[in-house]
Design an enzyme around this catalytic site. Structure first.
Site, PDB file in Angstrom:
ATOM      1  CG  ASP A 276      -8.770  -1.668  12.431  1.00 55.24           C
ATOM      2  OD1 ASP A 276      -7.754  -2.241  11.978  1.00 55.24           O
ATOM      3  OD2 ASP A 276      -9.253  -0.657  11.888  1.00 55.24           O
TER       4      ASP A 276
ATOM      5  CG  ASP B 161      -0.285  -0.492   2.485  1.00 57.33           C
ATOM      6  OD1 ASP B 161       0.958  -0.519   2.535  1.00 57.33           O
ATOM      7  OD2 ASP B 161      -0.997  -0.856   3.429  1.00 57.33           O
TER       8      ASP B 161
ATOM      9  CG  HIS C  39      -6.221  -2.413   8.865  1.00 53.08           C
ATOM     10  ND1 HIS C  39      -6.307  -1.525   9.919  1.00 53.08           N
ATOM     11  CD2 HIS C  39      -5.015  -2.186   8.307  1.00 53.08           C
ATOM     12  CE1 HIS C  39      -5.209  -0.813   9.996  1.00 53.08           C
ATOM     13  NE2 HIS C  39      -4.392  -1.192   9.027  1.00 53.08           N
TER      14      HIS C  39
ATOM     15  CD  GLU D 263      -8.442   1.282   7.552  1.00 51.80           C
ATOM     16  OE1 GLU D 263      -8.220   0.356   8.369  1.00 51.80           O
ATOM     17  OE2 GLU D 263      -8.069   2.438   7.747  1.00 51.80           O
TER      18      GLU D 263
HETATM   19  C1  GLP Z   1      -0.845   0.166   8.473  1.00 48.45           C
HETATM   20  C2  GLP Z   1      -0.354  -0.624   7.269  1.00 48.45           C
HETATM   21  C3  GLP Z   1      -0.460  -2.120   7.480  1.00 48.45           C
HETATM   22  C4  GLP Z   1       0.178  -2.506   8.803  1.00 48.45           C
HETATM   23  C5  GLP Z   1      -0.514  -1.776   9.934  1.00 48.45           C
HETATM   24  C6  GLP Z   1       0.061  -2.121  11.293  1.00 48.45           C
HETATM   25  O1  GLP Z   1      -2.213   0.227   8.512  1.00 48.45           O
HETATM   26  N1  GLP Z   1      -1.084  -0.256   6.104  1.00 48.45           N
HETATM   27  O2  GLP Z   1       0.138  -2.802   6.406  1.00 48.45           O
HETATM   28  O3  GLP Z   1       0.097  -3.895   8.979  1.00 48.45           O
HETATM   29  O4  GLP Z   1      -0.364  -0.363   9.711  1.00 48.45           O
HETATM   30  O5  GLP Z   1       1.258  -1.445  11.507  1.00 48.45           O
HETATM   31  P1  GLP Z   1       2.287  -1.815  12.653  1.00 48.45           P
HETATM   32  O6  GLP Z   1       3.053  -2.982  12.190  1.00 48.45           O
HETATM   33  O7  GLP Z   1       3.140  -0.576  12.774  1.00 48.45           O
HETATM   34  O8  GLP Z   1       1.484  -2.075  13.867  1.00 48.45           O
END
Ligand code: GLP
Length: 256
Positions: free
Chosen positions: A137, A68, A139, A144
């Site tokens: 949450d 993304d 995702h 989302e």
């Molecule tokens: C964002 C990214 C996800 C990632 C998530 C959790 O939403 N788009 O790909 O998995 O954050 O991030 P973290 O690993 O910092 O908790």
């Protein structure tokens, strides 16, 4: 289930290295991997760079697709996923620039940009291994709550929880509200998926993922339908699971 974040990162990096090496990638038949950003994969990238530096793995014939990117954030912005990937991984390994694929959140036509990405994935023969993290949450990528379980790469409006949790990275101003993201359908098409889940704040997401029903609120639950999916987690992340769920997976681990 690993003891902590460090052992989880080590295990994951070793798994990825082994996958690449066993595949024996060539220019004609590269290994195709999907990659995430965020704090979860940082330890994995660090370890993979170490393996590269000690000659245990090469990324010369590896093709990457990032999950993304924020809409409207220039590549050079220090919070863009482009910046993150070069800073934490690509600058430190022997990957070829032409083998790096990232969504351009500043493209003139975002719809075309998403279609281009889907086509490119097909062109290279699909994704062999998709590495991912998860939001609190549930995702995956930026799929989302409420995302279609059949979604493809598209523009996604970020939900309030994600915007709030991201605001710390943007000093609470101009926090991006939109992102381009691969869809749940795109992830499901990968030959293998590996999700890393670390910390107590992710425990609810892991619970839904393993013990919940498939639904589009906790989009990670869709992975229950994936034919080859591994969830790598640490002990902290298991704290909302039933004891019998933990025991079940621990036993599986012992046997395999
Ligand atoms: C964002 C990214 C996800 C990632 C998530 C959790 O939403 N788009 O790909 O998995 O954050 O991030 P973290 O690993 O910092 O908790």
């Amino acid at each position: 289930i690993k003891n902590n974040y460090d052992t989880l990162s080590l295990w994951t990096a070793y798994y990825i290295m082994t996958r690449i090496n066993r595949y024996c990638p060539t220019k004609e038949k590269p290994f195709v991997i999907g990659l995430p950003t965020g704090s979860s994969p940082l330890g994995v990238y660090k370890k993979l760079v170490e393996y590269y530096n000690s000659g245990k793995v090469s990324f010369e014939n590896v093709v990457t697709f990032n999950m993304d990117e924020y809409v409207g954030l220039p590549k050079q912005h220090n919070q863009s996923y482009y910046y993150f990937m070069y800073e934490n991984f690509f600058n430190h390994i022997d990957i070829l620039t032409e083998n790096i694929n990232m969504l351009d959140g500043c493209a003139n036509n975002l719809k075309h940009e998403c279609e281009r990405y889907e086509k490119k994935i097909i062109q290279v023969g699909g994704i062999d291994l998709f590495l991912g993290g998860v939001g609190t949450d549930g995702h995956i990528a930026f799929n989302e709550p409420g995302s279609s379980l059949a979604s493809r790469t598209r523009i996604k409006t970020l939900c309030e929880e994600t915007i709030k949790s991201n605001s710390r990275f943007f000093d609470n101003i101009n926090v991006p509200r939109f992102a381009l993201t691969v869809g749940l359908g795109t992830i499901m098409d990968s030959r293998e998926v590996l999700i890393i889940i670390s910390g107590f704040h992710k425990a609810h997401a892991l619970k839904e993922c393993l013990e919940g029903n498939v639904n589009n609120t906790w989009t990670i639950t869709l992975l229950q339908h994936h034919k080859q999916c591994i969830i790598g987690c640490d002990k902290e992340a298991t704290r909302e699971l039933k004891v019998k769920t933990v025991d079940y997976f621990k036993n599986l681990q012992k046997i395999t």
